[in-house]
Design an enzyme around this catalytic site. Structure first.
Site, PDB file in Angstrom:
ATOM      1  N   LYS A 115       0.808  -1.226   0.000  1.00  0.00           N
ATOM      2  CA  LYS A 115       0.000   0.000   0.000  1.00  0.00           C
ATOM      3  C   LYS A 115       0.840   1.276   0.000  1.00  0.00           C
ATOM      4  O   LYS A 115       0.410   2.289  -0.548  1.00  0.00           O
ATOM      5  CB  LYS A 115      -0.970  -0.004   1.176  1.00  0.00           C
ATOM      6  N   GLU A 199      -2.271   6.901   7.783  1.00  0.00           N
ATOM      7  CA  GLU A 199      -2.870   7.938   6.949  1.00  0.00           C
ATOM      8  C   GLU A 199      -3.949   8.650   7.721  1.00  0.00           C
ATOM      9  O   GLU A 199      -4.439   8.152   8.742  1.00  0.00           O
ATOM     10  CB  GLU A 199      -3.364   7.378   5.609  1.00  0.00           C
ATOM     11  N   ARG A 290      -7.085  -7.720  -9.042  1.00  0.00           N
ATOM     12  CA  ARG A 290      -7.754  -9.022  -9.237  1.00  0.00           C
ATOM     13  C   ARG A 290      -9.227  -8.753  -9.487  1.00  0.00           C
ATOM     14  O   ARG A 290      -9.682  -7.623  -9.391  1.00  0.00           O
ATOM     15  CB  ARG A 290      -7.620  -9.837  -7.967  1.00  0.00           C
TER      16      ARG A 290
HETATM   17  P1  ADP Z   1      -8.435  -3.515   2.580  1.00  0.00           P
HETATM   18  O1  ADP Z   1      -7.170  -3.744   1.824  1.00  0.00           O
HETATM   19  O2  ADP Z   1      -8.557  -4.337   3.782  1.00  0.00           O
HETATM   20  O3  ADP Z   1      -9.630  -3.527   1.688  1.00  0.00           O
HETATM   21  P2  ADP Z   1      -8.631  -0.617   2.575  1.00  0.00           P
HETATM   22  O4  ADP Z   1      -7.412   0.235   2.633  1.00  0.00           O
HETATM   23  O5  ADP Z   1      -9.284  -0.757   1.256  1.00  0.00           O
HETATM   24  O6  ADP Z   1      -8.270  -2.043   3.153  1.00  0.00           O
HETATM   25  O7  ADP Z   1      -9.679  -0.089   3.643  1.00  0.00           O
HETATM   26  C1  ADP Z   1     -10.826  -0.826   3.986  1.00  0.00           C
HETATM   27  C2  ADP Z   1     -11.894   0.102   4.555  1.00  0.00           C
HETATM   28  O8  ADP Z   1     -11.398   0.791   5.714  1.00  0.00           O
HETATM   29  C3  ADP Z   1     -12.332   1.203   3.623  1.00  0.00           C
HETATM   30  O9  ADP Z   1     -13.342   0.781   2.743  1.00  0.00           O
HETATM   31  C4  ADP Z   1     -12.824   2.263   4.587  1.00  0.00           C
HETATM   32  O10 ADP Z   1     -14.122   2.013   5.042  1.00  0.00           O
HETATM   33  C5  ADP Z   1     -11.870   2.116   5.758  1.00  0.00           C
HETATM   34  N1  ADP Z   1     -10.741   3.058   5.606  1.00  0.00           N
HETATM   35  C6  ADP Z   1      -9.529   2.761   5.099  1.00  0.00           C
HETATM   36  N2  ADP Z   1      -8.725   3.846   5.109  1.00  0.00           N
HETATM   37  C7  ADP Z   1      -9.431   4.853   5.633  1.00  0.00           C
HETATM   38  C8  ADP Z   1      -9.154   6.232   5.927  1.00  0.00           C
HETATM   39  N3  ADP Z   1      -7.966   6.778   5.669  1.00  0.00           N
HETATM   40  N4  ADP Z   1     -10.142   6.977   6.483  1.00  0.00           N
HETATM   41  C9  ADP Z   1     -11.357   6.434   6.750  1.00  0.00           C
HETATM   42  N5  ADP Z   1     -11.676   5.162   6.503  1.00  0.00           N
HETATM   43  C10 ADP Z   1     -10.734   4.364   5.953  1.00  0.00           C
HETATM   44  P1  ADP Z   2     -13.155  -7.268  -2.425  1.00  0.00           P
HETATM   45  O1  ADP Z   2     -12.002  -6.329  -2.255  1.00  0.00           O
HETATM   46  O2  ADP Z   2     -13.140  -8.094  -3.657  1.00  0.00           O
HETATM   47  O3  ADP Z   2     -14.429  -6.615  -2.133  1.00  0.00           O
HETATM   48  P2  ADP Z   2     -12.544  -8.481   0.086  1.00  0.00           P
HETATM   49  O4  ADP Z   2     -11.711  -7.344   0.546  1.00  0.00           O
HETATM   50  O5  ADP Z   2     -13.774  -8.824   0.851  1.00  0.00           O
HETATM   51  O6  ADP Z   2     -12.973  -8.381  -1.394  1.00  0.00           O
HETATM   52  O7  ADP Z   2     -11.600  -9.743  -0.031  1.00  0.00           O
HETATM   53  C1  ADP Z   2     -12.009 -10.894  -0.739  1.00  0.00           C
HETATM   54  C2  ADP Z   2     -11.395 -12.091  -0.122  1.00  0.00           C
HETATM   55  O8  ADP Z   2      -9.991 -12.026  -0.211  1.00  0.00           O
HETATM   56  C3  ADP Z   2     -11.688 -12.260   1.356  1.00  0.00           C
HETATM   57  O9  ADP Z   2     -11.782 -13.632   1.592  1.00  0.00           O
HETATM   58  C4  ADP Z   2     -10.469 -11.672   2.041  1.00  0.00           C
HETATM   59  O10 ADP Z   2     -10.312 -12.222   3.317  1.00  0.00           O
HETATM   60  C5  ADP Z   2      -9.387 -12.068   1.071  1.00  0.00           C
HETATM   61  N1  ADP Z   2      -8.258 -11.117   1.024  1.00  0.00           N
HETATM   62  C6  ADP Z   2      -8.280  -9.894   0.472  1.00  0.00           C
HETATM   63  N2  ADP Z   2      -7.072  -9.303   0.560  1.00  0.00           N
HETATM   64  C7  ADP Z   2      -6.251 -10.184   1.173  1.00  0.00           C
HETATM   65  C8  ADP Z   2      -4.862 -10.182   1.551  1.00  0.00           C
HETATM   66  N3  ADP Z   2      -4.055  -9.146   1.328  1.00  0.00           N
HETATM   67  N4  ADP Z   2      -4.380 -11.273   2.170  1.00  0.00           N
HETATM   68  C9  ADP Z   2      -5.169 -12.323   2.415  1.00  0.00           C
HETATM   69  N5  ADP Z   2      -6.477 -12.394   2.077  1.00  0.00           N
HETATM   70  C10 ADP Z   2      -7.020 -11.345   1.473  1.00  0.00           C
END
Ligand code: ADP
Ligand code: ADP
Ligand code: MG
Length: 471
Positions: A115, A199, A290
């Site tokens: 990230k 962040e 993906r």
């Molecule tokens: P992941 O890789 O687990 O999907 P993300 O970085 O996409 O992680 O963040 C997942 C969720 O966490 C976001 O959809 C949002 O709801 C919350 N989130 C992440 N970063 C922030 C931020 N800087 N401020 C507020 N909410 C956040």
């Molecule tokens: P999407 O981003 O497609 O909405 P999710 O964030 O819910 O999906 O992730 C989809 C699946 O992949 C879940 O089973 C989640 O636990 C897994 N997953 C996503 N990112 C990672 C990661 N960095 N490492 C391990 N598992 C992950």
């Protein structure tokens, strides 16, 4: 065109990929570990291979899966989502062994899966990102000084995190001191990396993400956005396309930003660029390299088969669509039906499905690998079904969602469908006015009755009587 694809996944996404292969005249190969012997993907694929007793190990071993692809005469691997889908080693080993990886290059996966590296690429490309640390944090002292600079609340995040894990909001220095070791330990356990960064926490944002497709000729298009603001603990529950909360101008802007982001890193195949929207400000959050769980709703509003395009692009063909060919129509909503008990802090509820009846009728799609008599194993994700509805207007989509959820019968396990029926009734949700705080700020929506409403029971009795008397 590719001829035979090994699907390095299980469950509903493996079934989704088998279906795309079947429609394209491509042979599909499934894999399964012991608990998945009765998995639907095993039954539906053209061939299936056992990859070990351990429930997970086989699905997570890139070298072994590439060997299997070679041995079984496959020319490609589709990784689905989760498991190895964002594992650069799998893409690299595929390339070394002459197997096509259905996704971007190993370099792009590595860059965007990290990230902080992704943030750096976006800053260089002129895409706005949330204010935050320049890269990974050295130690707690650095975290405290960066947080003091950008101001609380801040988000402490695992650099290689995903699936909503490894993220904590910190409201004060005291909070940050406490959370710092926790996030590091969570990240080490879940992702095998102790790297974290900070962040600015955007308060009450909307999660808006843009689906993109890119081919090997350098063409990049976007397929509009999805609104994934309905989340619990940073995990998506209900997704909507397009967002009912964007103006056409905002829609155009995020679409262009996503294309710019993809072009900046030389992206190929399907991907999603995730943003946070607060007021009129848009911030890049991360890119998922993906196919996503919620690709379905984009398919419903655009008519584009995203998995098919992934396979075509990986075969070296150009995209089937130019940007101007891609239109959206109506609204689609996806409900992630999880095998969880909402009333018991969403505790997973694995076990045997005694009865499953799929909802149907106009505008209803179900993507699942469950069936009556199937036992959900406890080793994997709790999402067991994706219910997708589509209708021309937002209000019709809401009503169709309620109707389809009520239509479905899923017995033997606790699941989230009754909870979603409550969300659909909420005036704020119906107005199309919600952000990522919606779920935590409405705990009262969990106070529903597990029994169906009397009117429905009366209707069911009336229908049964009608059948009985032959009317
Ligand atoms: P992941 O890789 O687990 O999907 P993300 O970085 O996409 O992680 O963040 C997942 C969720 O966490 C976001 O959809 C949002 O709801 C919350 N989130 C992440 N970063 C922030 C931020 N800087 N401020 C507020 N909410 C956040
Ligand atoms: P999407 O981003 O497609 O909405 P999710 O964030 O819910 O999906 O992730 C989809 C699946 O992949 C879940 O089973 C989640 O636990 C897994 N997953 C996503 N990112 C990672 C990661 N960095 N490492 C391990 N598992 C992950
Ligand atoms: Mg994300």
């Amino acid at each position: 065109m590719l001829k035979k694809i090994l699907i390095a996944n299980r469950g509903e996404i493996a079934v989704r990929i088998v279906r795309a292969c079947a429609e394209m005249g491509i042979r599909s190969v499934a894999i399964y570990t012991d608990p998945d012997r009765y998995g639907l993907h095993v039954k539906r694929a053209d061939e299936a291979y056992f990859i070990g007793d351990d429930p997970l190990a086989g699905y997570l071993d890139p070298r072994r899966l590439v060997n299997l692809a070679v041995e079984t005469g496959c020319d490609a691997i589709h990784p689905g989502y989760g498991f190895l889908s964002e594992n650069a080693d799998l893409a690299r080993i595929c390339a070394e062994r002459g197997i096509t990886f259905i996704g971007p290059s190993a370099e792009v996966i590595a860059r965007m899966g990290d990230k902080t590296a992704a943030r750096a690429s976006m800053i260089a490309a002129g895409v706005p990102v949330t204010p935050g640390s320049d890269g990974n944090l050295k130690d707690l002292d650095e975290a405290l000084s960066v947080a003091a600079e950008i101001g609380y609340p801040v988000m402490l995040k695992a650099t290689s995190g995903g699936g909503g894990r490894g993220i904590r909001r910190c409201d004060s220095a005291e909070d940050l001191r406490q959370q710092y070791p926790r996030v590091i330990s969570e990240a080490t356990k879940a992702f095998g990396s102790a790297e974290v960064f900070l962040e600015k926490c955007i308060v009450d944002p909307k999660h808006i993400e843009v689906q993109i497709l890119a081919d090997s000729q350098g063409n990049v298009v976007h397929l509009f956005e999805r609104d994934c603001s309905i989340q619990r603990r940073n995990q998506k529950l209900i997704e909507i396309a397009p967002s009912p909360q964007l103006t056409e101008e905002q829609r155009g802007y995020v679409g262009e930003l996503a294309v710019k982001a993809a072009q900046a890193v030389g992206y190929e195949n399907a991907g999603t660029v995730e943003f946070l929207l607060a007021g009129n400000e848009v911030y890049f959050m991360e890119m998922n390299t993906r196919v996503q769980v919620e690709h379905t709703i984009t398919e419903q509003i655009t008519g584009v088969d995203i998995v098919r395009e992934q396979i075509r692009v990986a075969s070296g063909l150009p995209l089937s669509y130019r940007q101007e060919d891609i239109q959206y129509r109506g609204f689609a909503i996806q409900f992630r039906i999880n095998a969880e008990d909402p009333k018991n802090d969403f505790l997973p509820s694995f076990g045997r499905i005694t009865r499953y009846y799929a909802p149907g009728g106009p505008g209803v799609r179900t993507d699942t690998a469950i069936y009556s008599g199937y036992t959900i194993p406890p080793y994997f994700d709790s999402m067991c079904l994706k219910l997708v509805v589509w209708a021309l207007t937002w209000e019709e989509a809401l009503n169709r969602g309620s109707r389809a959820l009520a239509d479905m019968r899923l017995q033997g396990i606790k699941n989230t469908s009754l909870y979603y029926e409550q969300i659909l009734q909420h005036p704020q949700f119906r107005k199309g006015d919600f952000n990522t705080s919606f779920v935590p700020s409405h705990p009262e929506l969990l106070n529903y009755s597990e029994k169906r409403r009397p009117r429905e029971v009366a209707l069911a009795i009336a229908a049964a009587m009608a059948g009985y008397t032959g009317l």
